[in-house]
Design a protein around this motif. Sequence first.
Motif, PDB file in Angstrom:
ATOM      1  N   GLY A  35      44.674  17.552 -37.126  1.00 50.36           N
ATOM      2  CA  GLY A  35      43.323  18.228 -36.888  1.00 50.36           C
ATOM      3  C   GLY A  35      42.502  17.506 -35.753  1.00 50.36           C
ATOM      4  O   GLY A  35      42.187  18.155 -34.935  1.00 50.36           O
ATOM      5  N   ILE A  38      44.578  19.368 -32.595  1.00 53.29           N
ATOM      6  CA  ILE A  38      43.967  20.738 -32.609  1.00 53.29           C
ATOM      7  C   ILE A  38      42.681  20.730 -31.946  1.00 53.29           C
ATOM      8  O   ILE A  38      42.256  21.548 -31.414  1.00 53.29           O
ATOM      9  CB  ILE A  38      44.295  21.442 -33.695  1.00 53.29           C
ATOM     10  CG1 ILE A  38      45.630  21.315 -34.307  1.00 53.29           C
ATOM     11  CG2 ILE A  38      43.671  22.665 -33.727  1.00 53.29           C
ATOM     12  CD1 ILE A  38      45.933  21.871 -35.618  1.00 53.29           C
ATOM     13  N   THR A  64      42.870  28.942 -36.524  1.00 51.89           N
ATOM     14  CA  THR A  64      42.366  28.149 -37.289  1.00 51.89           C
ATOM     15  C   THR A  64      41.401  28.656 -38.265  1.00 51.89           C
ATOM     16  O   THR A  64      41.280  28.311 -39.223  1.00 51.89           O
ATOM     17  CB  THR A  64      41.625  27.163 -36.299  1.00 51.89           C
ATOM     18  OG1 THR A  64      42.372  26.425 -35.060  1.00 51.89           O
ATOM     19  CG2 THR A  64      40.964  25.950 -36.971  1.00 51.89           C
ATOM     20  N   ARG A  68      41.153  28.608 -42.415  1.00 51.91           N
ATOM     21  CA  ARG A  68      40.151  28.116 -43.177  1.00 51.91           C
ATOM     22  C   ARG A  68      39.654  29.021 -44.144  1.00 51.91           C
ATOM     23  O   ARG A  68      38.999  28.648 -45.141  1.00 51.91           O
ATOM     24  CB  ARG A  68      38.864  27.864 -42.169  1.00 51.91           C
ATOM     25  CG  ARG A  68      39.044  26.647 -41.318  1.00 51.91           C
ATOM     26  CD  ARG A  68      37.889  26.511 -40.335  1.00 51.91           C
ATOM     27  NE  ARG A  68      36.691  26.278 -40.855  1.00 51.91           N
ATOM     28  CZ  ARG A  68      35.455  26.436 -40.179  1.00 51.91           C
ATOM     29  NH1 ARG A  68      35.465  26.902 -39.158  1.00 51.91           N
ATOM     30  NH2 ARG A  68      34.396  26.403 -40.985  1.00 51.91           N
ATOM     31  N   PRO A 106      42.935  22.982 -40.702  1.00 49.87           N
ATOM     32  CA  PRO A 106      41.940  23.692 -40.033  1.00 49.87           C
ATOM     33  C   PRO A 106      40.443  23.296 -39.964  1.00 49.87           C
ATOM     34  O   PRO A 106      39.943  23.432 -39.198  1.00 49.87           O
ATOM     35  CB  PRO A 106      42.382  25.219 -40.512  1.00 49.87           C
ATOM     36  CG  PRO A 106      42.880  24.962 -41.863  1.00 49.87           C
ATOM     37  CD  PRO A 106      43.644  23.832 -41.810  1.00 49.87           C
ATOM     38  N   ALA A 109      40.206  20.280 -37.796  1.00 48.40           N
ATOM     39  CA  ALA A 109      40.292  20.489 -36.485  1.00 48.40           C
ATOM     40  C   ALA A 109      38.868  21.023 -36.104  1.00 48.40           C
ATOM     41  O   ALA A 109      38.493  20.778 -34.747  1.00 48.40           O
ATOM     42  CB  ALA A 109      41.025  21.809 -36.123  1.00 48.40           C
ATOM     43  N   ARG A 110      38.155  21.904 -36.822  1.00 47.75           N
ATOM     44  CA  ARG A 110      36.792  22.300 -36.427  1.00 47.75           C
ATOM     45  C   ARG A 110      35.828  21.272 -36.488  1.00 47.75           C
ATOM     46  O   ARG A 110      34.954  21.247 -35.489  1.00 47.75           O
ATOM     47  CB  ARG A 110      36.322  23.624 -37.276  1.00 47.75           C
ATOM     48  CG  ARG A 110      37.160  25.038 -37.086  1.00 47.75           C
ATOM     49  CD  ARG A 110      36.785  25.347 -35.593  1.00 47.75           C
ATOM     50  NE  ARG A 110      37.494  26.799 -35.442  1.00 47.75           N
ATOM     51  CZ  ARG A 110      37.300  27.458 -34.376  1.00 47.75           C
ATOM     52  NH1 ARG A 110      36.792  26.760 -33.164  1.00 47.75           N
ATOM     53  NH2 ARG A 110      37.732  28.670 -33.953  1.00 47.75           N
TER      54      ARG A 110
END
Length: 221
Positions: A35, A38, A64, A68, A106, A109-110
Amino acid sequence: MNGVDFGATATSVFEGLLETLWMVVPAALLAQLVGLGIGLLLAHLRPGSVGARPMLYRLLGSVTNAGRSLPFVVLLVVAIPLTRLVTGTSIGPTAAIVPLTLAAIPFAARLVEAALLEVPAGILDAARSAGATQRQLLFRVLVPEAVPSLVRGFTVMVVSLVGYSAMAGAIGGGGLGDLAIRYGYQRFETAMLVGTVLALVGLVAIVQAFGDRAARRLDHR
């Protein structure tokens, strides 16, 4: 609750807690590692950044977001072929690491992207004025400045994984969720149900407290 063997219940809950930790810790570390990569890429490609690539950003962001939005129970089923390929089985705590990692990547990553975006623009401008390259800007300025927020995001992800691990236990993943379903619900063992709930609540509280403390100690702003 006459006739309840509290010693055996406590032992089972402790073993379930260890299985839950075995699922959550590797999944959290792997998801954070992937993550982070990304998230850095998303922050780099984001419109308005030095390396802005709007089309690539939208494509990666869409993938992504799709990851999620997939319910974890569905992911558990969809990931069975990959889980069997990696671990040789689709049941048990070790097998549950695969879908837990896939679910968290994901999300991580965010959270990483959001943490990087919290770094004040003035710090980045000062680094650019000093002649920092894009690589130096990312790894010597952006990431170090975002560490407290990254720790907070990691804490949120681990707490979420504890909840996911309980769902994994409901379909053979083991851990506290498995105990709660098989004994607490199906066999009406109230002591076991209460014990698993307390263990989950305690685990989340410890993770949150440790994460908050670590973030405060690392935040020098």
